[in-house]
Design an enzyme around this catalytic site. Sequence first.
Site, short mmCIF file in Angstrom:
data_model
loop_
_atom_site.label_atom_id
_atom_site.label_comp_id
_atom_site.label_asym_id
_atom_site.label_seq_id
_atom_site.Cartn_x
_atom_site.Cartn_y
_atom_site.Cartn_z
N CYS A 2 -10.38 -8.95 15.54
CA CYS A 2 -10.13 -9.53 16.85
C CYS A 2 -8.67 -9.93 17.02
O CYS A 2 -7.98 -10.23 16.06
CB CYS A 2 -10.99 -10.76 17.03
SG CYS A 2 -12.73 -10.45 16.81
N LYS A 486 -8.06 6.36 0.44
CA LYS A 486 -7.41 6.93 1.62
C LYS A 486 -8.31 8.01 2.24
O LYS A 486 -8.51 8.04 3.44
CB LYS A 486 -6.05 7.56 1.28
CG LYS A 486 -4.91 6.60 1.02
CD LYS A 486 -4.40 5.87 2.23
CE LYS A 486 -5.11 4.58 2.44
NZ LYS A 486 -4.72 3.42 1.68
N GLU A 489 -11.69 6.43 3.79
CA GLU A 489 -11.57 5.56 4.97
C GLU A 489 -11.10 6.31 6.21
O GLU A 489 -11.40 5.91 7.33
CB GLU A 489 -10.68 4.35 4.69
CG GLU A 489 -9.21 4.61 4.60
CD GLU A 489 -8.38 3.34 4.45
OE1 GLU A 489 -8.72 2.32 5.06
OE2 GLU A 489 -7.38 3.39 3.71
O1 M6R Z 1 -3.54 -7.00 4.42
P1 M6R Z 1 -4.12 -6.80 3.03
O2 M6R Z 1 -3.20 -6.06 2.15
O3 M6R Z 1 -4.60 -8.08 2.42
O4 M6R Z 1 -5.40 -5.89 3.28
C1 M6R Z 1 -6.23 -5.52 2.24
C2 M6R Z 1 -7.18 -4.43 2.65
O5 M6R Z 1 -7.96 -4.83 3.74
C3 M6R Z 1 -6.44 -3.13 3.04
O6 M6R Z 1 -5.61 -2.69 2.01
C4 M6R Z 1 -7.46 -2.03 3.37
O7 M6R Z 1 -8.19 -1.68 2.25
C5 M6R Z 1 -6.78 -0.81 3.99
N1 M6R Z 1 -7.60 -0.27 5.04
C6 M6R Z 1 -6.55 0.28 3.01
O8 M6R Z 1 -5.95 1.38 3.57
#
Ligand code: M6R
Length: 609
Positions: A2, A486, A489
């Site tokens: 959000c 990668k 997702e």
């Molecule tokens: O902002 P952050 O690095 O804490 O986020 C961690 C994960 O949510 C983030 O790396 C997520 O896995 C990505 N979608 C990976 O590409």
Amino acid sequence: MCGIVGYIGNSSAITPVIEGLEALEYRGYDSAGITTISDKKTLTIKQIGRVDSLKPAIDQDGDKTAKLAIGHTRWATHGVPSNTNAHPHQNTSGTIFVVHNGIIENYQTLRAMLKKDGYKFVSETDTEVIPNLIDYFLKAEKDFFSAFKLAIKELEGAYAIAAVYANDPDSIFVARLSSPLVIGVGESAHYVASDATAIMQHTKKVVYLNDYEVAVVKKAKVHIEDLRANINTSREAQELEHDLETAELGQYEHFMAKEIDEGPQTIQSASRGRLRLDGNIVKLGGLESVEAQLKYIDRIVIVACGTSYYAGLVGEYLIEEIAGIPVEVELASEFKYRHEPFSRSTALLAISQSGETADTIAALKKVEDYGVLRLGVVNAVGSTIARMTDAGVYCHAGPERSVASTKAFLAQVTVLAEIALYLSQGRSLLYKPVLKELLQLPDKLKTVLEQAEKIEALAKKYRHYRDFLYIGRGYAYPSALEGALKLKELSYIHAEAFAAGEMKHGPLALIDEHFPTFALIPDGDLLEKTLSNVQEIKARSGPVIAIATKGNKSVARLADDVIYIPPSLEQLQPLLMVPVMQLFAYYVTVHKQLDVDKPRNLAKSVTVE
Ligand code: M6R
């Protein structure tokens, strides 16, 4: 996740709020809405879909005279994506409007209590209790802010909230707990937002709200109170560092392509002013204030999620090998519920691109009272994690807009290598070679990215497979994990990674001609071992794409397809191999005609548990 944007000032409020919501689109959302207030006239326009789809209704019915507005992009948690569940939400009598990020954990209790008192609910959201609860307290309180504060005190969970009141068209009321909220200071105007990206085209002067703080934001002033301490607080606005241009798409079709291309300069930015070849100096200004404490650290626990977690695994190998300090890497979502022993000589190191990931914040909060050193490797300057850690090293990767993290991984690994060097105090035999190689990596990475066309051709060839295995040993293992993340997702192809040595312990059973493997086999001590694994895969007719070091002949004899990286130190090979897999996932997704920058069900910043 959000997003919140609000404006109060001298100009029409709709434009900055809509622009802000558009700037937050990268975070992922399913519906959007806006409420304007002018001379006690209130108007809410909200619906499922993109911010763009709100515009016709706003053009037709929007109150362009309103100088106050709050807007929201919703990523469904409680209740399906729908017009009714979209924010802003209002109280039963339609005088109080609220946008909210996060989760109100006790909303069912509050909802039941309010229902008994005659309040009506139209949505399935937890948010709808907030305007009704404020209304409930307003019956007995003389002013809106007092009622707002009483309501906030009742809420359990995580929230960033902006509320407006029909009878007060001059104020936005905000509150935060474990979910970011920033106030932008403009010319005769103030902005509120859940992410500075939403307002940085208007102002770079910002004040971050802290946990348990509430504020009344007016055109010309901001009043902040700490709800726990019951005191007024004030603080100077700080300057945002990020350049707006770097957050724009420019000539690229997708942010992901742009961000992968920025890899070489990302490694450079993460090293600038920190690494000096003359004198072999590693200078990490962010750690200097805790230098004395660091001398007593005999264990480091890294906490992170997703890509940052995989960067953490590379960091574990680096810090243990170069600095000789034992490291454990834990998923933040697991760490926060574990009951492991923790001594004061352990440091907790949080890694996060956004600096706002709820689980990582919770992990840091868990050790708040342990008296341990809390460090951060964070990209977003001024973010919650950057502010709640005792010291840290910024990644300086610039804004990352694509949901799939790419350049942030490179920056994180670069910074972790620098931390390993710094902690080794020059004693490691790897100190000079790693320092030197880090400075050469940007140019080496450029030669990897020049192979984009070849990688695209492979992506076209392999895009129809349903499953993919990624394997590697040593530093190539966490790289394989990141490569698999990668692909899954973005392209929704099932992909999983294993340490190559695990193949015979189970995964080999999956292999046949329909199950390709991405094998990371760069030159190094473990080359022959991984080659044997590839041999076993080929013996079972499994197609193999390999990443190998330029000049290597043995890999090409076995693998169906090979992408070459320049020779480099094993310790830094992840910085050359991961971009190959980023490009592969990117092109598979493009050729499957899927939304590259906003994969389904995902959000850029995961601000709820
Ligand atoms: O902002 P952050 O690095 O804490 O986020 C961690 C994960 O949510 C983030 O790396 C997520 O896995 C990505 N979608 C990976 O590409």
